[in-house]
Design a protein around this motif. Structure first.
Motif, PDB file in Angstrom:
ATOM      1  N   SER A   1       0.839  -1.196   0.000  1.00 53.94           N
ATOM      2  CA  SER A   1       0.000   0.000   0.000  1.00 53.94           C
ATOM      3  C   SER A   1       0.876   1.249   0.000  1.00 53.94           C
ATOM      4  CB  SER A   1      -0.910  -0.013   1.233  1.00 53.94           C
ATOM      5  OG  SER A   1      -1.506   1.233   1.446  1.00 53.94           O
ATOM      6  N   ASN A   2       1.904   1.246   0.812  1.00 49.45           N
ATOM      7  CA  ASN A   2       2.803   2.404   0.878  1.00 49.45           C
ATOM      8  C   ASN A   2       3.494   2.652  -0.458  1.00 49.45           C
ATOM      9  OD1 ASN A   2       2.154   2.657   3.557  1.00 49.45           O
ATOM     10  ND2 ASN A   2       4.005   1.642   4.307  1.00 49.45           N
ATOM     11  N   ARG A   3       3.770   1.549  -1.174  1.00 49.25           N
ATOM     12  CA  ARG A   3       4.409   1.723  -2.477  1.00 49.25           C
ATOM     13  C   ARG A   3       3.486   2.482  -3.431  1.00 49.25           C
ATOM     14  NH1 ARG A   3       5.731  -3.670  -5.044  1.00 49.25           N
ATOM     15  NH2 ARG A   3       3.790  -3.273  -6.132  1.00 49.25           N
ATOM     16  N   PHE A   4       2.182   2.224  -3.334  1.00 48.48           N
ATOM     17  CA  PHE A   4       1.238   2.947  -4.200  1.00 48.48           C
ATOM     18  C   PHE A   4       0.998   4.370  -3.707  1.00 48.48           C
ATOM     19  CE2 PHE A   4       0.050  -1.336  -5.583  1.00 48.48           C
ATOM     20  CZ  PHE A   4       0.008  -1.144  -6.949  1.00 48.48           C
ATOM     21  N   VAL A   5       0.796   4.502  -2.398  1.00 47.86           N
ATOM     22  CA  VAL A   5       0.364   5.795  -1.857  1.00 47.86           C
ATOM     23  C   VAL A   5       1.551   6.739  -1.675  1.00 47.86           C
ATOM     24  CG1 VAL A   5      -0.621   6.851   0.223  1.00 47.86           C
ATOM     25  CG2 VAL A   5      -1.712   4.853  -0.801  1.00 47.86           C
ATOM     26  N   ALA A   6       2.730   6.192  -1.387  1.00 51.46           N
ATOM     27  CA  ALA A   6       3.893   7.033  -1.084  1.00 51.46           C
ATOM     28  C   ALA A   6       5.155   6.605  -1.836  1.00 51.46           C
ATOM     29  CB  ALA A   6       4.148   7.029   0.421  1.00 51.46           C
ATOM     30  N   GLN A   7       4.975   5.780  -2.877  1.00 52.67           N
ATOM     31  CA  GLN A   7       6.086   5.404  -3.764  1.00 52.67           C
ATOM     32  C   GLN A   7       7.247   4.732  -3.023  1.00 52.67           C
ATOM     33  OE1 GLN A   7       4.480   8.613  -4.276  1.00 52.67           O
ATOM     34  NE2 GLN A   7       3.251   7.251  -5.540  1.00 52.67           N
ATOM     35  N   SER A   8       6.944   4.048  -1.900  1.00 54.34           N
ATOM     36  CA  SER A   8       8.010   3.352  -1.176  1.00 54.34           C
ATOM     37  C   SER A   8       7.414   2.204  -0.384  1.00 54.34           C
ATOM     38  CB  SER A   8       8.697   4.326  -0.211  1.00 54.34           C
ATOM     39  OG  SER A   8       9.483   3.613   0.721  1.00 54.34           O
ATOM     40  N   LEU A   9       8.089   1.060  -0.427  1.00 63.20           N
ATOM     41  CA  LEU A   9       7.667  -0.070   0.418  1.00 63.20           C
ATOM     42  C   LEU A   9       7.950   0.219   1.887  1.00 63.20           C
ATOM     43  CD1 LEU A   9       8.907  -3.448  -1.151  1.00 63.20           C
ATOM     44  CD2 LEU A   9       6.546  -2.806  -0.759  1.00 63.20           C
ATOM     45  N   THR A  10       8.664   1.273   2.171  1.00 62.10           N
ATOM     46  CA  THR A  10       9.057   1.696   3.525  1.00 62.10           C
ATOM     47  C   THR A  10       9.844   0.613   4.264  1.00 62.10           C
ATOM     48  OG1 THR A  10       6.896   1.109   4.536  1.00 62.10           O
ATOM     49  CG2 THR A  10       7.153   3.358   3.739  1.00 62.10           C
ATOM     50  N   SER A  11      10.677  -0.132   3.516  1.00 64.61           N
ATOM     51  CA  SER A  11      11.452  -1.184   4.182  1.00 64.61           C
ATOM     52  C   SER A  11      12.506  -0.592   5.129  1.00 64.61           C
ATOM     53  CB  SER A  11      12.105  -2.113   3.161  1.00 64.61           C
ATOM     54  OG  SER A  11      12.960  -1.410   2.306  1.00 64.61           O
TER      55      SER A  11
END
Ligand code: ADE
Ligand code: ZN
Length: 326
Positions: A249-259
Protein backbone atom coordinates in the motif's frame (compact mmCIF):
# COMPACT_ATOMS: atom_id res chain seq x y z
CA UNK A 1 16.01 -21.38 4.12
CA UNK A 2 13.36 -20.77 1.46
CA UNK A 3 11.87 -17.46 2.63
CA UNK A 4 8.75 -17.84 0.51
CA UNK A 5 7.95 -21.22 2.09
CA UNK A 6 8.84 -19.89 5.51
CA UNK A 7 6.52 -16.88 5.20
CA UNK A 8 3.65 -18.81 3.60
CA UNK A 9 3.70 -21.65 6.11
CA UNK A 10 3.83 -19.52 9.25
CA UNK A 11 0.51 -19.02 11.09
CA UNK A 12 -0.14 -15.28 10.89
CA UNK A 13 -2.49 -12.52 12.06
CA UNK A 14 -3.69 -9.61 9.94
CA UNK A 15 -4.81 -6.42 11.73
CA UNK A 16 -5.19 -3.86 8.94
CA UNK A 17 -7.35 -4.93 6.03
CA UNK A 18 -10.38 -3.04 4.70
CA UNK A 19 -13.15 -5.46 3.77
CA UNK A 20 -14.18 -3.27 0.85
CA UNK A 21 -10.52 -3.30 -0.24
CA UNK A 22 -10.73 -7.07 -0.69
CA UNK A 23 -13.36 -6.78 -3.45
CA UNK A 24 -11.83 -8.73 -6.34
CA UNK A 25 -12.68 -7.66 -9.91
CA UNK A 26 -14.31 -11.04 -10.61
CA UNK A 27 -16.69 -10.60 -7.67
CA UNK A 28 -17.38 -7.01 -8.80
CA UNK A 29 -18.51 -8.34 -12.16
CA UNK A 30 -20.60 -11.12 -10.66
CA UNK A 31 -22.36 -8.71 -8.27
CA UNK A 32 -22.84 -6.08 -11.00
CA UNK A 33 -24.61 -8.67 -13.14
CA UNK A 34 -26.69 -9.97 -10.23
CA UNK A 35 -27.71 -6.50 -9.06
CA UNK A 36 -28.14 -4.97 -12.54
CA UNK A 37 -25.48 -2.34 -12.02
CA UNK A 38 -23.67 -1.05 -15.09
CA UNK A 39 -19.86 -1.21 -14.98
CA UNK A 40 -17.61 1.01 -17.07
CA UNK A 41 -15.49 -1.94 -18.17
CA UNK A 42 -16.13 -5.09 -20.18
CA UNK A 43 -13.90 -7.52 -18.30
CA UNK A 44 -12.22 -7.89 -14.89
CA UNK A 45 -8.86 -7.48 -16.66
CA UNK A 46 -9.92 -4.11 -18.06
CA UNK A 47 -11.05 -3.04 -14.60
CA UNK A 48 -7.66 -3.94 -13.09
CA UNK A 49 -5.90 -2.13 -15.92
CA UNK A 50 -7.78 1.02 -14.85
CA UNK A 51 -6.38 0.80 -11.28
CA UNK A 52 -4.29 3.91 -11.63
CA UNK A 53 -3.37 5.42 -8.28
CA UNK A 54 -0.30 7.24 -7.02
CA UNK A 55 -1.50 8.81 -3.78
CA UNK A 56 -4.26 8.42 -1.19
CA UNK A 57 -6.94 10.56 -2.92
CA UNK A 58 -6.46 8.87 -6.31
CA UNK A 59 -6.72 5.46 -4.62
CA UNK A 60 -9.82 6.40 -2.61
CA UNK A 61 -11.64 7.56 -5.73
CA UNK A 62 -11.31 4.11 -7.33
CA UNK A 63 -12.00 2.33 -4.01
CA UNK A 64 -15.35 4.11 -3.48
CA UNK A 65 -16.39 3.72 -7.13
CA UNK A 66 -15.91 -0.04 -6.77
CA UNK A 67 -18.36 -0.41 -3.88
CA UNK A 68 -21.60 0.33 -5.70
CA UNK A 69 -22.02 -3.34 -6.57
CA UNK A 70 -22.44 -4.19 -2.86
CA UNK A 71 -26.19 -4.02 -2.29
CA UNK A 72 -27.66 -6.97 -0.42
CA UNK A 73 -26.81 -8.87 2.75
CA UNK A 74 -25.63 -11.82 0.64
CA UNK A 75 -23.18 -9.50 -1.18
CA UNK A 76 -21.54 -8.49 2.09
CA UNK A 77 -21.53 -12.16 3.09
CA UNK A 78 -19.80 -13.18 -0.15
CA UNK A 79 -17.22 -10.38 0.09
CA UNK A 80 -16.35 -11.36 3.66
CA UNK A 81 -16.37 -15.10 3.00
CA UNK A 82 -14.11 -14.76 -0.04
CA UNK A 83 -11.55 -12.70 1.89
CA UNK A 84 -11.57 -15.02 4.90
CA UNK A 85 -11.18 -18.07 2.63
CA UNK A 86 -8.24 -16.41 0.88
CA UNK A 87 -6.73 -15.44 4.24
CA UNK A 88 -7.11 -19.00 5.56
CA UNK A 89 -5.35 -20.28 2.42
CA UNK A 90 -2.42 -17.99 3.35
CA UNK A 91 -2.26 -19.50 6.85
CA UNK A 92 -3.74 -16.41 8.46
CA UNK A 93 -5.42 -17.70 11.63
CA UNK A 94 -6.69 -14.42 13.07
CA UNK A 95 -7.96 -11.21 11.44
CA UNK A 96 -9.22 -7.82 12.54
CA UNK A 97 -11.34 -6.52 9.66
CA UNK A 98 -12.20 -2.89 8.93
CA UNK A 99 -15.45 -1.93 7.26
CA UNK A 100 -16.75 1.47 6.10
CA UNK A 101 -20.52 1.56 6.77
CA UNK A 102 -20.91 5.21 5.72
CA UNK A 103 -19.78 4.28 2.21
CA UNK A 104 -22.86 2.03 1.97
CA UNK A 105 -25.56 3.78 4.02
CA UNK A 106 -25.02 6.87 1.81
CA UNK A 107 -26.14 4.67 -1.13
CA UNK A 108 -29.29 3.51 0.68
CA UNK A 109 -27.95 0.22 2.04
CA UNK A 110 -29.07 -0.30 5.64
CA UNK A 111 -26.59 -0.72 8.49
CA UNK A 112 -28.32 -3.98 9.40
CA UNK A 113 -27.82 -5.38 5.87
CA UNK A 114 -24.10 -4.57 5.93
CA UNK A 115 -23.20 -5.84 9.37
CA UNK A 116 -25.42 -8.94 9.26
CA UNK A 117 -23.89 -10.15 6.00
CA UNK A 118 -20.38 -9.60 7.33
CA UNK A 119 -21.11 -11.22 10.70
CA UNK A 120 -22.70 -14.36 9.23
CA UNK A 121 -19.64 -14.92 7.02
CA UNK A 122 -17.35 -14.45 10.03
CA UNK A 123 -19.25 -17.14 11.94
CA UNK A 124 -19.21 -19.56 8.99
CA UNK A 125 -15.51 -18.97 8.31
CA UNK A 126 -14.63 -19.67 11.92
CA UNK A 127 -16.67 -22.89 11.91
CA UNK A 128 -15.76 -24.20 8.48
CA UNK A 129 -12.26 -22.78 7.92
CA UNK A 130 -11.01 -22.34 11.47
CA UNK A 131 -10.10 -18.68 10.92
CA UNK A 132 -11.07 -16.33 13.72
CA UNK A 133 -11.96 -12.71 13.01
CA UNK A 134 -13.17 -9.56 14.73
CA UNK A 135 -14.75 -6.46 13.19
CA UNK A 136 -13.67 -2.81 13.45
CA UNK A 137 -16.10 -0.11 12.31
CA UNK A 138 -14.35 2.78 10.58
CA UNK A 139 -15.58 6.33 10.17
CA UNK A 140 -14.79 8.30 7.02
CA UNK A 141 -12.83 11.32 8.16
CA UNK A 142 -13.97 13.66 5.37
CA UNK A 143 -17.56 13.24 6.63
CA UNK A 144 -18.82 15.09 9.70
CA UNK A 145 -18.37 14.06 13.32
CA UNK A 146 -22.18 14.07 13.51
CA UNK A 147 -22.39 11.42 10.80
CA UNK A 148 -19.80 9.33 12.64
CA UNK A 149 -21.81 9.63 15.86
CA UNK A 150 -25.03 8.64 14.05
CA UNK A 151 -23.33 5.52 12.77
CA UNK A 152 -22.00 4.67 16.20
CA UNK A 153 -25.62 4.86 17.40
CA UNK A 154 -26.76 2.65 14.50
CA UNK A 155 -24.21 0.12 15.75
CA UNK A 156 -25.63 0.00 19.29
CA UNK A 157 -27.75 -3.15 18.72
CA UNK A 158 -24.66 -4.88 17.31
CA UNK A 159 -22.00 -3.92 19.84
CA UNK A 160 -21.11 -7.55 20.62
CA UNK A 161 -20.19 -7.91 16.94
CA UNK A 162 -17.63 -5.07 17.09
CA UNK A 163 -14.22 -5.05 18.77
CA UNK A 164 -13.33 -1.45 17.99
CA UNK A 165 -13.65 1.68 15.89
CA UNK A 166 -11.22 3.23 13.43
CA UNK A 167 -10.80 6.35 11.31
CA UNK A 168 -9.85 6.15 7.64
CA UNK A 169 -10.18 7.82 4.24
CA UNK A 170 -8.98 11.31 3.29
CA UNK A 171 -6.69 12.82 5.93
CA UNK A 172 -6.27 16.26 4.42
CA UNK A 173 -7.81 18.83 6.81
CA UNK A 174 -9.45 16.00 8.78
CA UNK A 175 -7.37 15.63 11.96
CA UNK A 176 -8.13 13.08 14.70
CA UNK A 177 -9.31 15.87 17.02
CA UNK A 178 -12.34 16.40 14.75
CA UNK A 179 -13.63 13.06 16.12
CA UNK A 180 -12.60 13.39 19.76
CA UNK A 181 -16.17 13.21 21.11
CA UNK A 182 -17.09 10.22 18.93
CA UNK A 183 -14.05 8.26 20.04
CA UNK A 184 -14.58 9.18 23.68
CA UNK A 185 -18.11 7.79 23.38
CA UNK A 186 -16.79 4.63 21.70
CA UNK A 187 -14.28 4.11 24.48
CA UNK A 188 -17.07 4.38 27.06
CA UNK A 189 -18.80 1.55 25.17
CA UNK A 190 -15.68 -0.58 25.73
CA UNK A 191 -14.65 -0.44 22.10
CA UNK A 192 -10.96 -0.32 21.20
CA UNK A 193 -9.72 2.73 19.27
CA UNK A 194 -7.45 3.06 16.27
CA UNK A 195 -6.89 5.69 13.58
CA UNK A 196 -5.10 5.90 10.27
CA UNK A 197 -2.05 8.14 10.01
CA UNK A 198 -1.03 7.16 6.49
CA UNK A 199 2.50 7.74 5.16
CA UNK A 200 3.53 11.31 4.27
CA UNK A 201 0.11 12.92 4.66
CA UNK A 202 -0.25 16.62 5.43
CA UNK A 203 0.34 17.47 9.12
CA UNK A 204 0.90 13.81 9.86
CA UNK A 205 3.10 14.46 12.93
CA UNK A 206 0.34 16.63 14.42
CA UNK A 207 -2.20 13.90 13.61
CA UNK A 208 -0.06 11.22 15.29
CA UNK A 209 0.38 13.45 18.34
CA UNK A 210 -3.39 13.94 18.59
CA UNK A 211 -3.90 10.17 18.36
CA UNK A 212 -1.52 9.66 21.26
CA UNK A 213 -2.35 12.59 23.56
CA UNK A 214 -5.94 13.60 22.79
CA UNK A 215 -7.68 10.46 21.54
CA UNK A 216 -5.44 7.99 23.40
CA UNK A 217 -5.73 5.35 20.74
CA UNK A 218 -5.02 1.68 21.39
CA UNK A 219 -3.18 1.32 18.07
CA UNK A 220 -2.14 3.43 15.05
CA UNK A 221 -2.70 2.34 11.46
CA UNK A 222 0.47 3.10 9.48
CA UNK A 223 2.09 5.76 11.71
CA UNK A 224 5.39 5.38 9.85
CA UNK A 225 6.21 9.10 10.06
CA UNK A 226 6.48 8.88 13.86
CA UNK A 227 10.11 7.93 13.23
CA UNK A 228 10.77 11.59 12.39
CA UNK A 229 9.95 12.81 15.90
CA UNK A 230 11.80 11.43 18.96
CA UNK A 231 8.99 12.50 21.31
CA UNK A 232 6.36 10.60 19.31
CA UNK A 233 8.65 7.59 19.10
CA UNK A 234 9.20 7.61 22.86
CA UNK A 235 5.47 7.91 23.50
CA UNK A 236 4.56 5.02 21.16
CA UNK A 237 7.21 2.91 22.82
CA UNK A 238 6.18 3.83 26.34
CA UNK A 239 2.52 3.03 25.60
CA UNK A 240 3.55 -0.18 23.76
CA UNK A 241 1.28 0.74 20.87
CA UNK A 242 1.09 -1.46 17.82
CA UNK A 243 1.70 0.07 14.38
CA UNK A 244 -0.05 -1.63 11.47
CA UNK A 245 2.19 -0.98 8.47
CA UNK A 246 1.21 -1.92 4.90
CA UNK A 247 4.27 -2.10 2.61
CA UNK A 248 2.65 -2.60 -0.80
CA UNK A 249 0.00 0.00 0.00
CA UNK A 250 2.80 2.40 0.88
CA UNK A 251 4.41 1.72 -2.48
CA UNK A 252 1.24 2.95 -4.20
CA UNK A 253 0.36 5.79 -1.86
CA UNK A 254 3.89 7.03 -1.08
CA UNK A 255 6.09 5.40 -3.76
CA UNK A 256 8.01 3.35 -1.18
CA UNK A 257 7.67 -0.07 0.42
CA UNK A 258 9.06 1.70 3.53
CA UNK A 259 11.45 -1.18 4.18
CA UNK A 260 14.04 1.19 5.68
CA UNK A 261 11.45 2.63 8.03
CA UNK A 262 10.24 -0.84 9.03
CA UNK A 263 13.86 -1.81 9.75
CA UNK A 264 14.21 1.29 11.96
CA UNK A 265 11.01 0.38 13.80
CA UNK A 266 12.44 -3.04 14.57
CA UNK A 267 15.68 -1.45 15.76
CA UNK A 268 13.67 0.81 18.08
CA UNK A 269 11.75 -2.25 19.38
CA UNK A 270 8.45 -0.78 18.20
CA UNK A 271 5.58 -3.23 17.84
CA UNK A 272 5.47 -3.03 14.04
CA UNK A 273 3.13 -5.40 12.18
CA UNK A 274 2.78 -6.16 8.44
CA UNK A 275 -0.60 -5.97 6.70
CA UNK A 276 -2.23 -5.83 3.25
CA UNK A 277 -4.62 -2.81 3.61
CA UNK A 278 -6.60 -3.17 0.34
CA UNK A 279 -5.24 -6.37 -1.21
CA UNK A 280 -7.65 -6.63 -4.17
CA UNK A 281 -6.67 -3.14 -5.33
CA UNK A 282 -2.96 -3.30 -4.54
CA UNK A 283 -2.86 -6.86 -5.97
CA UNK A 284 -1.00 -8.27 -2.96
CA UNK A 285 -2.37 -10.24 -0.01
CA UNK A 286 -0.45 -10.66 3.24
CA UNK A 287 2.14 -13.22 2.12
CA UNK A 288 3.04 -11.05 -0.88
CA UNK A 289 3.47 -8.06 1.44
CA UNK A 290 5.90 -10.01 3.62
CA UNK A 291 7.73 -11.37 0.58
CA UNK A 292 8.16 -8.02 -1.18
CA UNK A 293 9.34 -6.47 2.09
CA UNK A 294 11.74 -9.31 2.88
CA UNK A 295 13.26 -9.16 -0.60
CA UNK A 296 13.79 -5.42 -0.63
CA UNK A 297 14.94 -5.06 2.97
CA UNK A 298 16.76 -8.40 3.33
CA UNK A 299 14.90 -9.14 6.53
CA UNK A 300 15.96 -12.26 8.41
CA UNK A 301 13.69 -15.13 9.40
CA UNK A 302 13.96 -13.81 12.96
CA UNK A 303 12.75 -10.36 11.82
CA UNK A 304 9.74 -11.97 10.13
CA UNK A 305 8.95 -13.97 13.26
CA UNK A 306 9.19 -10.81 15.38
CA UNK A 307 6.71 -8.96 13.17
CA UNK A 308 4.27 -11.89 13.10
CA UNK A 309 4.48 -12.21 16.90
CA UNK A 310 3.97 -8.46 17.25
CA UNK A 311 0.65 -8.80 15.40
CA UNK A 312 -0.63 -11.42 17.85
CA UNK A 313 0.67 -9.42 20.81
CA UNK A 314 -1.11 -6.21 19.81
CA UNK A 315 -4.28 -8.02 18.65
CA UNK A 316 -7.46 -7.08 20.50
CA UNK A 317 -7.78 -10.43 22.22
CA UNK A 318 -7.51 -11.49 25.84
CA UNK A 319 -3.98 -12.38 26.96
CA UNK A 320 -5.08 -15.99 27.44
CA UNK A 321 -6.31 -16.08 23.81
CA UNK A 322 -3.10 -14.49 22.51
CA UNK A 323 -0.90 -16.98 24.31
CA UNK A 324 -2.62 -19.82 22.43
CA UNK A 325 -1.27 -18.41 19.18
CA UNK A 326 2.31 -17.78 20.34
N1 ADE B 1 -9.65 3.26 3.21
C1 ADE B 1 -9.32 2.12 2.60
N2 ADE B 1 -8.00 2.01 2.48
C2 ADE B 1 -7.47 3.11 3.04
C3 ADE B 1 -6.16 3.59 3.25
N3 ADE B 1 -5.10 2.89 2.87
N4 ADE B 1 -6.00 4.77 3.84
C4 ADE B 1 -7.07 5.48 4.22
N5 ADE B 1 -8.31 5.08 4.06
C5 ADE B 1 -8.52 3.91 3.49
ZN1 ZN C 1 -5.90 1.27 5.71
Amino acid sequence: LDMQQFICNMPKAELHVHLEGTLEPELSFALATKNNIPLEYDTPEQLVAAYDFHDLPSFLKIYYAGMNVLQQEEDFYQLTWDYLAKAASENIVYVELFFDPQAHTCRGVSFETIITGIHKAQLDAEQKLGIRSQLIMCFLRELSAESAMEHLKLAMPYLPWLVGVGLDSNEQDNPPAKFAAVFEYARALDLKLTMHCDVNQQNTLTHIKQCLDDIQVDRIDHGVNALQDPALLASIKQKQLGLTVCPVSNRFVAQSLTSNEIRQMLEHDLLVTINSDDPAYFRAYLNDNFLALQKEGHFSAQDIVTMVKNAFNVAWLKDTEISQYL
